[in-house]
Write a protein that holds these residues in place. Structure first.
Motif, mmCIF file in Angstrom:
data_model
loop_
_atom_site.group_PDB
_atom_site.id
_atom_site.type_symbol
_atom_site.label_atom_id
_atom_site.label_comp_id
_atom_site.label_asym_id
_atom_site.label_seq_id
_atom_site.Cartn_x
_atom_site.Cartn_y
_atom_site.Cartn_z
ATOM 1 N N ALA A 104 -51.851 -34.695 -54.329
ATOM 2 C CA ALA A 104 -52.928 -33.793 -53.639
ATOM 3 C C ALA A 104 -52.349 -33.100 -52.531
ATOM 4 O O ALA A 104 -52.474 -31.850 -52.220
ATOM 5 N N TYR A 105 -52.013 -33.938 -51.636
ATOM 6 C CA TYR A 105 -51.205 -33.780 -50.290
ATOM 7 C C TYR A 105 -49.986 -32.705 -50.699
ATOM 8 O O TYR A 105 -50.044 -31.671 -50.119
ATOM 9 N N ARG A 106 -49.280 -33.258 -51.489
ATOM 10 C CA ARG A 106 -48.014 -32.316 -51.844
ATOM 11 C C ARG A 106 -48.586 -30.773 -52.132
ATOM 12 O O ARG A 106 -47.638 -29.985 -52.063
ATOM 13 N N GLN A 107 -49.713 -30.861 -53.117
ATOM 14 C CA GLN A 107 -49.837 -29.678 -53.539
ATOM 15 C C GLN A 107 -50.656 -28.935 -52.627
ATOM 16 O O GLN A 107 -51.469 -27.679 -52.924
ATOM 17 N N THR B 270 -54.718 -44.463 -45.958
ATOM 18 C CA THR B 270 -54.322 -43.222 -46.914
ATOM 19 C C THR B 270 -54.783 -41.655 -46.297
ATOM 20 O O THR B 270 -55.353 -41.934 -45.228
ATOM 21 N N CYS B 271 -54.253 -40.860 -46.670
ATOM 22 C CA CYS B 271 -54.656 -39.392 -46.161
ATOM 23 C C CYS B 271 -55.351 -38.611 -47.004
ATOM 24 O O CYS B 271 -54.566 -37.983 -47.991
ATOM 25 N N PRO B 272 -56.627 -38.352 -47.116
ATOM 26 C CA PRO B 272 -57.680 -39.191 -45.898
ATOM 27 C C PRO B 272 -57.850 -40.671 -46.461
ATOM 28 O O PRO B 272 -57.492 -40.929 -47.335
ATOM 29 N N TYR C 268 -52.813 -37.566 -39.695
ATOM 30 C CA TYR C 268 -53.500 -36.710 -40.474
ATOM 31 C C TYR C 268 -54.876 -36.391 -39.949
ATOM 32 O O TYR C 268 -55.531 -35.394 -39.848
ATOM 33 N N ARG C 269 -55.355 -37.575 -39.380
ATOM 34 C CA ARG C 269 -56.752 -37.479 -38.848
ATOM 35 C C ARG C 269 -57.088 -36.295 -37.715
ATOM 36 O O ARG C 269 -57.785 -35.819 -37.382
ATOM 37 N N GLN C 270 -55.807 -36.455 -36.876
ATOM 38 C CA GLN C 270 -55.855 -35.549 -35.773
ATOM 39 C C GLN C 270 -55.554 -34.134 -36.194
ATOM 40 O O GLN C 270 -55.281 -33.212 -35.416
ATOM 41 N N GLY C 271 -55.168 -33.931 -37.452
ATOM 42 C CA GLY C 271 -54.869 -32.517 -37.807
ATOM 43 C C GLY C 271 -53.611 -32.131 -37.370
ATOM 44 O O GLY C 271 -53.124 -30.823 -37.675
ATOM 45 N N ILE C 272 -52.576 -33.173 -37.265
ATOM 46 C CA ILE C 272 -51.214 -32.926 -36.927
ATOM 47 C C ILE C 272 -50.359 -32.841 -37.943
ATOM 48 O O ILE C 272 -50.368 -33.679 -38.838
ATOM 49 N N ARG C 273 -49.709 -31.578 -38.369
ATOM 50 C CA ARG C 273 -48.575 -31.450 -39.515
ATOM 51 C C ARG C 273 -47.270 -32.300 -39.408
ATOM 52 O O ARG C 273 -46.876 -31.867 -38.282
ATOM 53 N N VAL C 274 -47.216 -33.247 -40.371
ATOM 54 C CA VAL C 274 -45.926 -33.933 -40.076
ATOM 55 C C VAL C 274 -44.945 -33.316 -41.183
ATOM 56 O O VAL C 274 -45.184 -33.240 -42.357
ATOM 57 N N GLY C 275 -43.837 -33.243 -40.651
ATOM 58 C CA GLY C 275 -42.570 -32.836 -41.577
ATOM 59 C C GLY C 275 -41.683 -32.053 -40.910
ATOM 60 O O GLY C 275 -41.410 -32.042 -39.574
ATOM 61 N N PHE D 118 -44.796 -48.577 -50.312
ATOM 62 C CA PHE D 118 -45.749 -47.457 -50.348
ATOM 63 C C PHE D 118 -45.453 -46.284 -49.596
ATOM 64 O O PHE D 118 -46.051 -45.253 -49.644
ATOM 65 N N SER D 119 -44.285 -46.268 -49.105
ATOM 66 C CA SER D 119 -43.895 -45.340 -48.260
ATOM 67 C C SER D 119 -43.648 -44.134 -48.994
ATOM 68 O O SER D 119 -43.505 -42.814 -48.267
ATOM 69 N N ARG D 120 -43.236 -44.033 -50.423
ATOM 70 C CA ARG D 120 -43.040 -42.957 -51.367
ATOM 71 C C ARG D 120 -44.492 -42.237 -51.252
ATOM 72 O O ARG D 120 -44.442 -41.201 -51.734
ATOM 73 N N PHE D 121 -45.397 -42.911 -51.087
ATOM 74 C CA PHE D 121 -46.912 -42.378 -51.436
ATOM 75 C C PHE D 121 -47.701 -42.085 -50.150
ATOM 76 O O PHE D 121 -48.825 -41.613 -50.157
ATOM 77 N N THR D 122 -47.158 -42.163 -48.974
ATOM 78 C CA THR D 122 -47.442 -41.535 -47.711
ATOM 79 C C THR D 122 -47.944 -40.189 -47.744
ATOM 80 O O THR D 122 -47.152 -39.475 -48.494
ATOM 81 N N CYS D 123 -48.473 -39.671 -46.937
ATOM 82 C CA CYS D 123 -48.798 -38.123 -46.784
ATOM 83 C C CYS D 123 -48.264 -37.619 -45.332
ATOM 84 O O CYS D 123 -49.051 -37.945 -44.304
ATOM 85 N N PRO D 124 -47.226 -36.984 -45.234
ATOM 86 C CA PRO D 124 -46.256 -36.663 -46.370
ATOM 87 C C PRO D 124 -45.416 -38.063 -46.522
ATOM 88 O O PRO D 124 -45.519 -39.060 -45.682
ATOM 89 N N SER D 125 -44.704 -38.087 -47.586
ATOM 90 C CA SER D 125 -43.801 -39.102 -48.037
ATOM 91 C C SER D 125 -42.679 -39.610 -46.733
ATOM 92 O O SER D 125 -42.312 -38.698 -45.965
ATOM 93 N N LEU D 126 -42.554 -40.748 -46.572
ATOM 94 C CA LEU D 126 -42.193 -41.100 -45.456
ATOM 95 C C LEU D 126 -40.466 -41.451 -45.373
ATOM 96 O O LEU D 126 -39.701 -41.856 -46.340
#
Lengths: 342, 342
Positions: free
Chosen positions: B263-266, B292-294, A264-271, A288-296
């Motif tokens: 927020a990330y999802r949206q 978290t992201c961020p 995320y910090r590096q602006g890499i889009r994951v998914g 917490f894996s359900r709430f990572t960005c993106p969810s894991l």
DNA sequence: CACTAAAATTGACGCGCGTAAAAAAAGAAT
DNA sequence: ATTCTTTTTTTACGCGCGTCAATTTTAGTG
């Protein structure tokens, strides 16, 4: 309303039941005749007497205590599974005593030592694994019925209950290969947990089966700050573009959480989306894996099955009054949890 | 090498120290003359004897046990602070006994009950707060020295140690107002934790001081799945654009973590950057807030200060042998942890 | 050196309960 | 009703240690 009862003698006098019978009852309510049991229970409601724990256990060789030792309670995985085991013990009429080793193998020994002096009927141990004092644990198991869970130590304890890493890693590797580029494997260089070694091995085998070259990347770092290590070391690898494919399978979710934060910090889009340049998967289905960005996307270990089975394996030994002839290993299958990260 | 020692009598015989002196020593090593203490310790190294825990505690009115009860161990905040308290007890020569109430106020009572039968010297309790059985706890505190931490219950226990929510919320509100749009406040509608009420109040006062209108938004939902509630309810609010400013202060980090995932999802960019349309801040400095992201801007509670102070407050009472005249409340200041989300 | 206060020893009792053996009582079966 | 079996009662001892009172030893003082 009624006077306070001081000891079993008084309760015997006031309830009209002899003290030895009461003693039997408190040891095991099923061991007295039903009519007697009901009389005692009725008296118990009326007078609120509870036998003295210390006097009870002093002369008994086996108590109703069950020790539970986990390596690190601040890891949600262990607090979850610790909770499940604790409840299973309570349900079975035992008194669970939960200890965390706070990441220190020395404390693991200390915990077992202090448990020993509580004369536990049995102990449920999630050991460190490689870092554990194997001889010490085997010595301990000679005195106290011991069931291991989560991490195995070959030849220690009466039984082991855990997850089938070969099945679970096979599952996620197969999925990743089928749905995109084959995964690289990201792990710690010196993992304290034996599951990590199994998972690496499983990854290698699964990749061979799929007919893809395997790529393993190991992060430096010690201790239990997996997210930090995943973030710093994994982030460096992302920045240096060391991964030959766009897919990374992390040895566990906590590493993956760290790597996601670095991405995320590096602006890499994951998914899986078309604008994404990286896929990340984990293992354990961390709370917490359900709430990572993106969810894991990850493998869910069957927490409650492992906890319940470990507990009931121990209870079976306790009730049979003798150690099983053969050491039993029970592995539960992991389930693929498809979320957004891969 | 040497025979196994069965009891204090045998150890007395073999070490050349009388049994009553040994008894004094094991109760408090400082209570015997130094030369005697050294003789005992030397013998102890040689023969590895440990007094029987149950027999020891049976005739003693006060044991060296210290009960620790937290509402929910699977919450990293409590496992962290539980760990710190546990270590403080060990350092002070007490035997910590950690219990989690697993989110159930009934179990909180049960835990105190089962602790009571262990005749603890004292108990450190992080209560549910409003959901706690206040009368039961006050009753308990009459028998056992009790120190509360994290969540206060007015008039219960000898002391309370926690965080100064007014200071900490004031701090973050001031920062948010100074650095951008004034914050809205996001919390649960029916918080079980009394800190939540304090924080809402603190938010209102701080906003008044800053001369901005206050906006409070409350999420439906019960239980301890704060991330889920933050994600679902907070996400709905984001989608419905109910927040009049671009800044949301969450009552705690776990709600904030949920909101960040929503927020990330949206596709809402969170942070201070020019392309960001939302700022989110939390409270507690949850172990996962760094990942978290961020990464989450939040207030760090001084975990170890609270734990150490709570423990030493209890020890002070235990050593003085009497209850303090006045109930003491100690509040530690929170520190602003500036990360990327606000 | 005697004198005194502090500490250790001796001897003894009790804590609350487990548990064993023998006797009595309660049920079950004939 | 009689016999047999299971359960309860009675009686008694012991577990390992806390703790007390009386005595002896030790260390420190002038």
């Amino acid at each position: 309303m009624t006077q306070k009862i001081r000891n079993m003698e008084e309760f015997a006098a006031i309830s009209g039941i002899s003290r030895p019978t009461l003693s039997k009852f408190f040891n095991d309510p099923e061991s007295v005749r039903r009519s007697t049991r009901e009389r005692i229970e009725k008296a118990l409601e009326k007078y609120d007497y509870r036998p003295n724990v210390f006097a009870m256990n002093q002369n008994r060789s086996k108590t109703k205590n069950v020790g539970i030792v986990v390596p690190y309670l601040a890891d949600p995985f262990f607090s979850e599974i610790g909770r499940a085991v604790e409840l299973a013990c309570l349900d079975a009429g035992y008194s669970p005593i939960l200890h965390s080793s706070h990441g220190s193998p020395q404390l693991e020994n200390d915990n077992l030592d202090s448990l020993r002096s509580l004369k536990p009927a049995g102990v449920l141990l999630a050991p460190f694994g490689r870092a554990s004092d194997r001889k010490f644990i085997q010595e301990f198991a000679r005195e106290v019925p011991l069931v291991l869970f989560d991490a195995n130590i070959e030849g220690a304890g009466e039984a082991f209950i855990g997850t089938d890493n070969f099945q679970s890693i096979g599952l996620v590797v197969e999925y990743l290969c089928r749905s995109g580029e084959p995964p690289c494997f990201f792990e710690m260089k010196t993992p304290s947990n034996p599951n990590a070694n199994k998972r690496r091995q499983a990854y290698l085998e699964a990749m061979a089966r799929q007919g893809h070259p395997a790529h393993i990347f190991q992060a430096e770092g010690d201790g239990w700050d997996f997210e930090e290590i995943g973030s710093v070391e994994g982030g460096r690898m992302l920045a240096d573009r060391v991964f030959p494919t766009n897919t990374v399978l992390c040895s566990n979710d906590r590493l993956a959480i760290g790597m996601l934060s670095a991405a995320y910090r590096q602006g890499i889009r994951v998914g899986r989306g078309p604008d994404c340049t990286l896929r990340v998967a984990g293992h354990d289905d961390h709370p917490f894996s359900r709430f990572t960005c993106p969810s894991l996307t990850t493998i869910a270990q069957d927490y409650s099955a492992i906890a319940d089975h470990a507990a009931s394996a121990l209870f079976a030994i306790l009730e049979s009054e003798r150690r099983p002839a053969a050491r039993e290993e029970t592995l539960f299958e992991g389930k693929l949890v498809m979320r957004e990260s891969a």
